[in-house]
Motif scaffolding. Structure first.
Motif, mmCIF file in Angstrom:
data_model
loop_
_atom_site.group_PDB
_atom_site.id
_atom_site.type_symbol
_atom_site.label_atom_id
_atom_site.label_comp_id
_atom_site.label_asym_id
_atom_site.label_seq_id
_atom_site.Cartn_x
_atom_site.Cartn_y
_atom_site.Cartn_z
ATOM 1 N N GLY A 127 40.471 -19.031 15.646
ATOM 2 C CA GLY A 127 41.521 -19.815 14.858
ATOM 3 C C GLY A 127 41.642 -21.374 15.402
ATOM 4 O O GLY A 127 41.858 -22.204 14.812
ATOM 5 N N HIS A 160 46.805 -15.538 18.513
ATOM 6 C CA HIS A 160 47.180 -14.104 18.680
ATOM 7 C C HIS A 160 46.296 -14.101 20.049
ATOM 8 O O HIS A 160 46.552 -13.319 20.971
ATOM 9 C CB HIS A 160 47.103 -13.058 17.914
ATOM 10 C CG HIS A 160 45.751 -12.474 18.257
ATOM 11 N ND1 HIS A 160 44.441 -12.729 17.597
ATOM 12 C CD2 HIS A 160 45.587 -11.140 18.781
ATOM 13 C CE1 HIS A 160 43.601 -11.773 17.871
ATOM 14 N NE2 HIS A 160 44.237 -10.776 18.465
ATOM 15 N N ASP A 161 45.250 -14.972 20.155
ATOM 16 C CA ASP A 161 44.284 -14.798 21.453
ATOM 17 C C ASP A 161 43.887 -16.480 21.498
ATOM 18 O O ASP A 161 43.672 -17.434 20.655
ATOM 19 C CB ASP A 161 43.340 -13.707 21.479
ATOM 20 C CG ASP A 161 42.245 -13.940 20.357
ATOM 21 O OD1 ASP A 161 42.318 -14.850 19.726
ATOM 22 O OD2 ASP A 161 41.560 -13.119 20.407
ATOM 23 N N ASP A 214 39.717 -17.787 22.174
ATOM 24 C CA ASP A 214 38.247 -17.045 21.961
ATOM 25 C C ASP A 214 37.317 -18.397 22.568
ATOM 26 O O ASP A 214 37.620 -19.284 22.114
ATOM 27 C CB ASP A 214 37.871 -16.710 20.599
ATOM 28 C CG ASP A 214 38.760 -15.746 19.711
ATOM 29 O OD1 ASP A 214 39.001 -14.662 20.021
ATOM 30 O OD2 ASP A 214 39.778 -16.220 19.011
HETATM 31 MN MN MN Z 1 41.653 -15.896 18.029
#
Ligand code: MN
Ligand code: 8DG
Ligand code: MN
Length: 364
Positions: free
Chosen positions: A194, A203-204, A206
């Motif tokens: 994202g 949400h995380d 990457d």
């Molecule tokens: Mn992500």
């Protein structure tokens, strides 16, 4: 306010990978509702229905205008009867009864809370729901058997529910870069998911890692995680080895979202607050690390940029329209019976006969 756009003059293509989908759009009041129904279908293990609602929502995200009436939708693809009924009700009454009752249902709320735990998928959550469990607290109270990932998921639940900001992602980028540089000079690191698409929260975080000399990247992950562990920066990690073999994973394999790169699902311990502050705290942040051989880096980059629907549509386009098979490792042309090599995302779009869509417009 935009100059008047004639909705009937706007041409929207059928596959999300043929369209530009910006992060911010004009129809959240409709797409939020359709995505509730999509999510609910997923909770009920109805993938076809879930994708249908998600595709409908995605078409509305690509519109350069706010939908005002059903006439505006006349020439749009991917809007099934059910989606149209929901949209009509929202346009007329301001909300949809089906969406609101879904949103408030016991099952929906419990599944959202339970699948929101790191390490818990729909099947596990559904089993727990049928056993009467509704929340992470219930798991704890009833002493459920949890695997290592789920234990971490429950332990850091509150932190992991909090969105990760771009500023936090940048701090983590610096840490990952430092770690990678320490164990393999010359390696390249890219922020994916994202945040690469321009999101302000996620949400995380990457990351994709490679090295220009093919082979140097082999076995890199344990070195990175060791370095991070030594610095006390990891709360949890699970590394999976690379298991990709072109011969076996190529055209014969069913298209699947999961790839076979060396990868690490982790939870970072991120220091928060300024150094001057007397109380210095920390928070838990989910981080995904993926290592790709240089020859697959373009495919891995495309595959890890998302959005999930955009990826899905790319693979569907490749298969249905081009008789090709796309994964995060490779592109196989079934007609010519050969692998198509690429160094850049642009080349892959070109092979697929698609206009290049930049990451910021892959928010399908
Ligand atoms: Mn992500
Ligand atoms: P978010 O974290 O802000 O919520 O959004 P995101 O970054 O778009 O979602 P994500 O769940 O972190 O996934 C990022 C991208 O990585 C997305 O396009 C899907 C892709 N992805 C996985 N798992 C796998 C996998 O196993 N293989 C491949 N090829 N891609 C994957 O999440
Ligand atoms: Mn991720």
């Amino acid at each position: 306010p935009k100059p008047n756009i004639d909705p009937t003059a706007v041409l929207i293509k059928a596959y999300a990978c043929q369209r530009r989908t910006p992060l911010k759009h004009h129809n959240s009041f409709l797409t939020d509702a359709l995505e509730i129904l999509s999510q609910n279908a997923e909770y009920n293990d109805n993938e076809g229905r879930s994708v249908a609602f998600r595709r409908a929502a995605s078409v509305l995200k690509a519109l350069p205008y706010r939908v005002k009436n059903m006439e505006d939708l006349k020439s749009l693809p991917c809007l099934g009867d059910h989606s149209q009924r929901v949209i009509k009700e929202i346009l007329e009454d301001g909300s949809s009864r089906e969406v609101e009752s879904t949103r408030q249902s016991d099952k929906f709320q419990a599944m959202k809370a339970l699948t929101g735990i790191f390490g818990v998928g729909v099947r596990t959550a559904d089993r727990w729901f049928r056993e009467g469990l509704r929340s992470p607290d219930d798991l704890f109270r009833t002493g459920q058997q949890l695997n290592r990932a789920q234990q971490a998921g429950v332990q850091y639940y509150d932190d992991l529910q909090k969105p990760v900001t771009k500023a936090e992602a940048d701090v983590i980028s610096d840490i990952v870069e430092k770690a990678v540089r320490a164990v393999l000079p010359g390696a390249e690191i890219r922020l994916m998911g994202g945040f690469r698409r321009g999101k302000e929260v996620g949400h995380d975080v990457d990351f994709l890692i490679t090295h220009p000399e093919e082979g140097k990247e082999e076995g890199l992950m344990p070195k990175i995680t060791n370095w991070l562990e030594e610095q006390g920066l990891l709360l949890y990690q699970k590394t999976t080895r690379n298991s990709y073999l072109e011969k076996m994973d190529g055209p014969a394999r069913a298209p699947n979202n999961m790839d076979r790169f060396e990868r690490c699902f982790s939870i970072f311990k991120l220091q928060t607050g300024s150094e001057r502050a007397s109380v210095s705290g920390w928070r838990a942040v989910r981080v995904d690390l993926v290592v790709s051989p240089y020859s697959q880096f373009a495919f891995a980059t495309l595959g890890w940029t998302g959005s999930k629907l955009f990826e899905r549509e790319l693979r569907r386009w490749a298969g249905q329209e081009k008789h090709m098979s796309l994964s995060s490792h490779a592109l196989f042309d079934s007609k010519q019976n050969l692998y198509l090599r690429a160094k850049t995302e642009e080349e892959i779009f070109a092979y697929l006969g698609l206009e290049f869509i930049p990451p910021s417009e892959r928010n399908a």
